[in-house]
Design an enzyme around this catalytic site. Structure first.
Site, PDB file in Angstrom:
ATOM      1  N   ASP A 312       0.805  -1.217   0.000  1.00  0.00           N
ATOM      2  CA  ASP A 312       0.000   0.000   0.000  1.00  0.00           C
ATOM      3  C   ASP A 312       0.846   1.279   0.000  1.00  0.00           C
ATOM      4  OD1 ASP A 312      -2.366   1.339  -0.133  1.00  0.00           O
ATOM      5  OD2 ASP A 312      -2.937   1.085   1.962  1.00  0.00           O
ATOM      6  N   LYS A 361      -8.187  -1.511   3.503  1.00  0.00           N
ATOM      7  CA  LYS A 361      -7.534  -0.206   3.676  1.00  0.00           C
ATOM      8  C   LYS A 361      -7.452   0.136   5.158  1.00  0.00           C
ATOM      9  CE  LYS A 361      -6.272   2.872   0.608  1.00  0.00           C
ATOM     10  NZ  LYS A 361      -5.143   2.618  -0.273  1.00  0.00           N
ATOM     11  N   LYS A 410      -8.303  14.514  -2.767  1.00  0.00           N
ATOM     12  CA  LYS A 410      -8.695  13.902  -1.480  1.00  0.00           C
ATOM     13  C   LYS A 410      -8.631  14.930  -0.357  1.00  0.00           C
ATOM     14  CE  LYS A 410      -6.335  10.300   0.411  1.00  0.00           C
ATOM     15  NZ  LYS A 410      -6.050   8.873   0.390  1.00  0.00           N
ATOM     16  N   LYS A 487       2.624   1.954   3.256  1.00  0.00           N
ATOM     17  CA  LYS A 487       1.829   2.185   4.456  1.00  0.00           C
ATOM     18  C   LYS A 487       1.955   1.058   5.468  1.00  0.00           C
ATOM     19  CE  LYS A 487      -2.230   3.515   2.987  1.00  0.00           C
ATOM     20  NZ  LYS A 487      -2.704   4.635   2.224  1.00  0.00           N
TER      21      LYS A 487
HETATM   22  P1  NAD Z   1      -8.123   3.507 -10.023  1.00  0.00           P
HETATM   23  O1  NAD Z   1      -9.413   2.892  -9.642  1.00  0.00           O
HETATM   24  O2  NAD Z   1      -8.149   4.805 -10.748  1.00  0.00           O
HETATM   25  O3  NAD Z   1      -7.256   2.505 -10.894  1.00  0.00           O
HETATM   26  C1  NAD Z   1      -7.231   1.130 -10.682  1.00  0.00           C
HETATM   27  C2  NAD Z   1      -7.300   0.420 -12.018  1.00  0.00           C
HETATM   28  O4  NAD Z   1      -7.199  -0.968 -11.763  1.00  0.00           O
HETATM   29  C3  NAD Z   1      -8.585   0.631 -12.787  1.00  0.00           C
HETATM   30  O5  NAD Z   1      -8.293   1.096 -14.079  1.00  0.00           O
HETATM   31  C4  NAD Z   1      -9.237  -0.758 -12.828  1.00  0.00           C
HETATM   32  O6  NAD Z   1      -9.920  -0.973 -14.031  1.00  0.00           O
HETATM   33  C5  NAD Z   1      -8.029  -1.642 -12.677  1.00  0.00           C
HETATM   34  N1  NAD Z   1      -8.234  -2.990 -12.140  1.00  0.00           N
HETATM   35  C6  NAD Z   1      -9.019  -3.433 -11.136  1.00  0.00           C
HETATM   36  N2  NAD Z   1      -8.858  -4.757 -10.935  1.00  0.00           N
HETATM   37  C7  NAD Z   1      -7.930  -5.166 -11.821  1.00  0.00           C
HETATM   38  C8  NAD Z   1      -7.305  -6.397 -12.099  1.00  0.00           C
HETATM   39  N3  NAD Z   1      -7.649  -7.498 -11.443  1.00  0.00           N
HETATM   40  N4  NAD Z   1      -6.379  -6.447 -13.071  1.00  0.00           N
HETATM   41  C9  NAD Z   1      -6.019  -5.326 -13.765  1.00  0.00           C
HETATM   42  N5  NAD Z   1      -6.585  -4.142 -13.540  1.00  0.00           N
HETATM   43  C10 NAD Z   1      -7.517  -4.052 -12.591  1.00  0.00           C
HETATM   44  O7  NAD Z   1      -7.300   3.636  -8.655  1.00  0.00           O
HETATM   45  P2  NAD Z   1      -5.969   4.479  -8.357  1.00  0.00           P
HETATM   46  O8  NAD Z   1      -6.360   5.781  -7.767  1.00  0.00           O
HETATM   47  O9  NAD Z   1      -5.094   4.461  -9.535  1.00  0.00           O
HETATM   48  O10 NAD Z   1      -5.338   3.605  -7.185  1.00  0.00           O
HETATM   49  C11 NAD Z   1      -4.811   2.340  -7.480  1.00  0.00           C
HETATM   50  C12 NAD Z   1      -4.526   1.543  -6.228  1.00  0.00           C
HETATM   51  O11 NAD Z   1      -3.521   2.225  -5.479  1.00  0.00           O
HETATM   52  C13 NAD Z   1      -5.714   1.353  -5.317  1.00  0.00           C
HETATM   53  O12 NAD Z   1      -5.727   0.051  -4.803  1.00  0.00           O
HETATM   54  C14 NAD Z   1      -5.452   2.337  -4.218  1.00  0.00           C
HETATM   55  O13 NAD Z   1      -6.033   1.956  -2.983  1.00  0.00           O
HETATM   56  C15 NAD Z   1      -3.939   2.284  -4.146  1.00  0.00           C
HETATM   57  N6  NAD Z   1      -3.424   3.480  -3.510  1.00  0.00           N
HETATM   58  C16 NAD Z   1      -3.565   4.705  -4.078  1.00  0.00           C
HETATM   59  C17 NAD Z   1      -3.075   5.830  -3.418  1.00  0.00           C
HETATM   60  C18 NAD Z   1      -3.180   7.213  -3.986  1.00  0.00           C
HETATM   61  O14 NAD Z   1      -2.803   8.154  -3.342  1.00  0.00           O
HETATM   62  N7  NAD Z   1      -3.619   7.360  -5.204  1.00  0.00           N
HETATM   63  C19 NAD Z   1      -2.467   5.690  -2.180  1.00  0.00           C
HETATM   64  C20 NAD Z   1      -2.336   4.416  -1.635  1.00  0.00           C
HETATM   65  C21 NAD Z   1      -2.799   3.328  -2.324  1.00  0.00           C
END
Ligand code: NAD
Length: 531
Positions: A312, A361, A410, A487
């Site tokens: 994470d 999360k 956010k 994290k």
């Molecule tokens: P998002 O929803 O914009 O992108 C995720 C993508 O993953 C989507 O395009 C979705 O279609 C795809 N997806 C889902 N399941 C899949 C699979 N099995 N195989 C391939 N693709 C798949 O989300 P994001 O904002 O880009 O965040 C991505 C991840 O990072 C999340 O799990 C989020 O919790 C984690 N994260 C993000 C942040 C941040 O600050 N943006 C911080 C910590 C963790």
């Protein structure tokens, strides 16, 4: 940090009998100093220890690929577009004026370390961290990956609504050249039901062995097509629910391989990707909170000496918490409660609005103050003491809400409520507003670049007597040196997790310096304290 200024030959030479440079390697001797403590009747006996090691770093940075799972999401598209903007030096207009591309927010590309003092002036000398050892430049990463949504990358960037229009407009033709993501593994049970509408690019069938074989073939093809030396496989797809850890299913390396063959329901897509990378001998990093690394996956990584890191991305609220909680506890102040609330409106927020994905999360965000509390038994009673022998811990709550209107921006509110001197109380409130994906993207880069570097570092423990030195060996597969960006850091089973951001950065800095044979910079600054 300007892109064109960054690619230069290795900028540091250490002149010392402990550091040896050859065409191929930098080999450095390092004395690991510690203290062994025994406790008896409340008395501590300390014995200083020293163990010499040698680190050997391969100097040539190979051609490196970054394959992201979820490449069509906010993080994936933002990362690709910003690398392309840097690579092609695209500037864009915002209402403030002309914006240059950069790598601000990246520990490696935008922060420095102190490497010593200049002898005539006595001034500190700082260098970019990326100068300490040869590292891949982000502009040189070859990009690719999978997504359950088949939208072409330029359109996926538009859907994400993260970047300024003028940047999107100019970078779109470059993004279009990346094409559409590869089809991915979609098991609806693992991510929120609200994601189903995007799942139009999925591997057919339910045979998990066939899915594993396909992902392995994708990695091999990407590597061959682009003549890569290394591919970092990175999960930045949606947060999955936790997998149940079941004896006989995912508790050992053999069991998880058998469970995949039997298409067992508890093998998640992310675990399958991790297993694929491990079996291909390529590193795998998990940027989301779920327990991809069930014990069987860790055991498999150990068996194949293949690198893994997670879990994470630590982008905002938790990063600040790991600093602030440590500050309070180390100042002798006692946090009684930490209440963290946030809301966001991007697709990640939508996915996290489902109970089981939120739970992943919540777990990842919850343990961040544990080690600071454990380190101070003056303030907090140890387990076995206190009411019902439960020990003491601040109340800690995490709330996440989905508010579509705010999109990727956010908003987080944290309240730290603490006990101060003689029964007094202190309340600190923090309100933070930030574009989520612009915080996360530099972390993905740092993780990928550091991971590639750590695959080139080998070590050996030097005997203290006359015994012959053993050969060099790779580092332990779980890369806990990545903790600064994560994290809920995954560490070697049986060892303690360090959540303190300062300690995590010190560890990384000391390690990089050890690899070139300089001792971790001491803040003792003795020369400033004596005549
Ligand atoms: P998002 O929803 O914009 O992108 C995720 C993508 O993953 C989507 O395009 C979705 O279609 C795809 N997806 C889902 N399941 C899949 C699979 N099995 N195989 C391939 N693709 C798949 O989300 P994001 O904002 O880009 O965040 C991505 C991840 O990072 C999340 O799990 C989020 O919790 C984690 N994260 C993000 C942040 C941040 O600050 N943006 C911080 C910590 C963790």
């Amino acid at each position: 940090i300007h892109p064109t200024a960054a690619r230069r030959p290795h900028a540091i030479t250490v002149q010392s009998e402990n550091t040896l440079y050859t065409e191929e390697h930098i080999t450095a001797k390092f004395f690991n100093r510690g203290s062994s403590v025994s406790v008896s009747d409340g008395h501590f006996t300390i014995t200083p220890t020293v163990q010499p090691y040698e680190f050997q770093t391969k100097r040539t940075v190979g051609k490196t690929g970054l394959m992201m799972i979820g490449v069509g999401g906010n993080n994936g598209t933002t990362l690709c577009a910003t690398i392309l903007a840097n690579r092609h030096n695209i500037t864009w207009h915002t209402k403030q004026g002309i914006q240059q591309p950069n790598y601000i927010g990246s520990l490696l590309r935008a922060s420095t370390v102190r490497i010593g003092t200049e002898p005539t002036t006595g001034h500190d000398v700082h260098v970019p961290i990326s100068d300490v050892l040869p590292m891949v430049h982000p502009n040189d990463l070859v990009l690719g990956g999978w997504d359950i949504s088949g939208l072409r990358m330029d359109k996926a960037m538009e859907r994400a609504q993260v970047l300024d229009y003028d940047l999107q407009r100019q970078v779109a033709p470059h993004m279009a050249l990346l094409g559409a993501p590869l089809p991915s593994i979609y098991y609806p049970d693992f991510i929120a039901a609200n994601q189903e509408a995007r799942a139009d690019n999925v591997l057919p069938g339910t045979d998990k062995q066939a899915h594993l074989d396909q992902i392995r073939a994708d990695i091999r093809k990407f590597k061959a097509d682009n003549s890569l030396d290394r591919v970092v496989v990175f999960w930045t797809a949606n947060t999955e629910r936790y997998s149940d850890v079941l004896p006989g299913v995912n508790d050992t390396a053999d069991h998880i391989l058998a469970a995949i063959k039997a298409s067992h329901a508890e093998v998640s897509p992310s675990s399958l990707f991790a297993v694929a990378a491990i079996l291909e001998g390529e590193p795998f990093v998990n940027g989301a909170p779920q327990n991809t690394f069930v014990p069987g996956v860790i055991a498999l990584a150990e068996r194949h000496s293949s690198f893994i890191g997670g879990d994470d991305l630590k982008s905002g609220q938790t990063k600040l918490k790991s600093v602030l909680a440590e500050f309070l506890v180390n100042a002798g102040i006692k946090p009684l409660s930490i209440a963290s609330y946030n809301h966001l409106g991007n697709n990640d927020g939508h996915n996290l609005s489902a109970e089981r994905q939120f739970r992943s999360k919540e777990i990842s965000k919850s343990s961040v103050v544990d080690d600071m509390v454990d380190a101070n038994r003056l303030l907090y009673k140890a387990p076995g003491e206190g009411e019902k022998g439960k020990g003491e811990h601040p109340d800690h709550i995490v709330v996440i809400k989905y508010v579509p209107a705010v999109g990727d921006s956010k908003r987080a509110i944290d309240e730290y409520y603490s006990e101060i001197f003689c029964g007094g109380r202190s309340t600190i409130n923090i309100f933070n507003e930030c574009e989520d994906s612009l915080l996360a993207t530099p972390l993905i880069l740092d993780l990928a670049i550091l991971t590639e570097l750590l695959t080139r570092v080998q070590y050996r423990k030097l005997p203290v007597n006359d015994a012959p030195a053993p050969g060099f060996a790779p580092l332990y597969p779980v890369l806990s040196l990545l903790s600064y960006m994560l994290k809920a850091p995954l560490v070697k089973p049986g060892t303690e997790v360090v959540n303190s951001l300062n300690r995590q950065r010190n560890a990384l800095e000391s390690f990089l310096k050890a690899c070139i044979g300089i001792e971790g910079s001491s803040d003792l600054l003795l020369e400033t304290r004596i005549w």
